[in-house]
Design a protein around this motif. Structure first.
Motif, short mmCIF file in Angstrom:
data_model
loop_
_atom_site.label_atom_id
_atom_site.label_comp_id
_atom_site.label_asym_id
_atom_site.label_seq_id
_atom_site.Cartn_x
_atom_site.Cartn_y
_atom_site.Cartn_z
N PRO A 182 6.61 7.97 -11.95
CA PRO A 182 7.31 6.74 -11.56
C PRO A 182 6.65 5.45 -12.03
N ILE A 183 5.35 5.51 -12.37
CA ILE A 183 4.67 4.32 -12.85
C ILE A 183 4.89 4.19 -14.35
N GLU A 184 5.52 3.09 -14.76
CA GLU A 184 5.80 2.89 -16.17
C GLU A 184 4.58 2.32 -16.88
N ALA A 185 4.22 2.94 -17.99
CA ALA A 185 3.10 2.45 -18.79
C ALA A 185 3.53 1.17 -19.51
N VAL A 186 2.69 0.14 -19.43
CA VAL A 186 2.98 -1.11 -20.14
C VAL A 186 2.54 -0.96 -21.59
N ARG A 187 3.48 -1.13 -22.50
CA ARG A 187 3.16 -0.92 -23.93
C ARG A 187 3.07 -2.25 -24.65
N MET A 220 -6.91 12.95 -0.77
CA MET A 220 -6.28 12.26 -1.90
C MET A 220 -5.69 13.24 -2.92
N ASP A 221 -6.45 14.26 -3.31
CA ASP A 221 -5.99 15.15 -4.37
C ASP A 221 -4.82 16.03 -3.96
N SER A 222 -4.64 16.23 -2.66
CA SER A 222 -3.54 17.08 -2.21
C SER A 222 -2.34 16.28 -1.71
N ALA A 223 -2.44 14.94 -1.81
CA ALA A 223 -1.34 14.10 -1.33
C ALA A 223 -0.09 14.28 -2.18
N ALA A 224 1.07 14.16 -1.55
CA ALA A 224 2.33 14.41 -2.25
C ALA A 224 2.92 13.17 -2.91
N ASP A 225 2.40 11.98 -2.58
CA ASP A 225 2.98 10.76 -3.11
C ASP A 225 2.97 10.78 -4.64
N PRO A 226 4.13 10.62 -5.29
CA PRO A 226 4.20 10.74 -6.76
C PRO A 226 3.45 9.63 -7.49
N ILE A 256 0.86 -1.18 0.00
CA ILE A 256 0.00 0.00 0.00
C ILE A 256 0.90 1.24 0.00
N ARG A 257 0.92 1.94 -1.13
CA ARG A 257 1.78 3.12 -1.27
C ARG A 257 1.25 4.30 -0.48
N TRP A 258 -0.08 4.45 -0.49
CA TRP A 258 -0.69 5.59 0.22
C TRP A 258 -2.06 5.17 0.70
N GLU A 259 -2.45 5.63 1.88
CA GLU A 259 -3.78 5.35 2.40
C GLU A 259 -4.23 6.55 3.23
N GLY A 260 -5.47 6.96 3.03
CA GLY A 260 -5.96 8.09 3.79
C GLY A 260 -7.37 8.47 3.38
#
Length: 248
Positions: free
Chosen positions: A243-248, A224-230, A215-219
């Motif tokens: 940081p999330i790579e799109a699967v092509r 949610m919209d103001s969270a800093a987690d990239p 779980i990267r972020w929970e709250g």
């Protein structure tokens, strides 16, 4: 209601869950978000006991899921499946009353039918729908029937798997409103998997993002919209950059 601690699950070399920690309070609605293949469905299956974790613990109302008596344990749950999962050969009322016609929750047929019609009314469907077959219904109506089935046995916990998939925006909004109303009315604990951010904002009290097996972020949804987690920022904005790579 649900406590998950250090949950791990791998399939061969594919490490899906790598130490999930999550607490879902009784009577709240938690939405799990994350990209495809991140393990959201595996997490639900572990909670239900359909998949055995490699390690870690899952407690439901203080009881270890792994040690629970299956019939009594599953009777606490309702579920709205992504594809509806209605039985084509059964009329709508029998689909809704499926659990009330068999097993530990069995009721007399006439009573089960009454409950089914009542639940159909609750999701906005008229009694005449009860005798129809799933193939005679639109996608939105099928989703409502699935929701009626999920609540027919008055479960303590309800799972929603991509509840608005395949629906137009208006019907998706209707389903989101119904889910929110029903969860509040019943005082049930809800856990939802979805990619639909409008659903997240409509039905969540709390949001948890699953990525990389944890779980990267929970709250609270309000934060949610103001969270800093990239990772969270990229997911909710739908950006190709991050940081999330799109699967092509």
């Amino acid at each position: 209601m649900i406590e998950i601690a250090s949950l791990h699950k791998s399939f061969g070399v594919n490490n899906v869950l790598q130490g999930v920690d999550l607490t879902v309070e009784s009577g709240t609605s938690t939405v799990i978000i994350g990209g495809s293949g991140t393990g959201k469905s595996v997490l639900l299956k572990c909670i239900l006991g359909l998949v055995k974790p490699d390690s870690g613990t899952i407690l439901l109302d203080g009881e270890d899921v792994a040690k629970a008596e299956r019939d009594a344990f599953l009777a606490k749950f309702g579920m709205l499946f992504q594809g509806g999962a209605l039985f084509d050969s059964m009329p709508v009322w029998q689909n809704v009353a499926f659990r009330l016609l068999r097993g530990s929750l069995k009721r007399p047929v006439s009573e089960a039918r009454e409950i089914a019609i009542e639940k159909l009314r609750r999701v906005g469907l008229t009694p005449d729908v009860a005798e129809k077959f799933p193939a005679e219904l639109s996608g939105g109506m099928q989703k409502r029937v699935g929701l009626a089935r999920a609540i027919a046995a008055e479960p303590q916990v309800i799972f929603f798997d991509e509840p608005t998939t395949g629906l137009d925006p208006i019907m998706a909004g209707v389903i989101n409103e119904l889910i929110r109303e029903i969860v509040v009315e019943m005082g049930a604990t809800a856990m939802t998997i979805t990619h639909d951010m409008s659903s997240v904002r409509a039905i969540a009290d709390r949001v948890a993002m699953l990525h990389g097996g944890v779980i990267r972020w929970e709250g609270p949804v309000a934060e949610m919209d103001s969270a800093a987690d990239p990772y969270l920022r990229q997911f909710i904005t739908g950006s190709a950059e991050g940081p999330i790579e799109a699967v092509r």
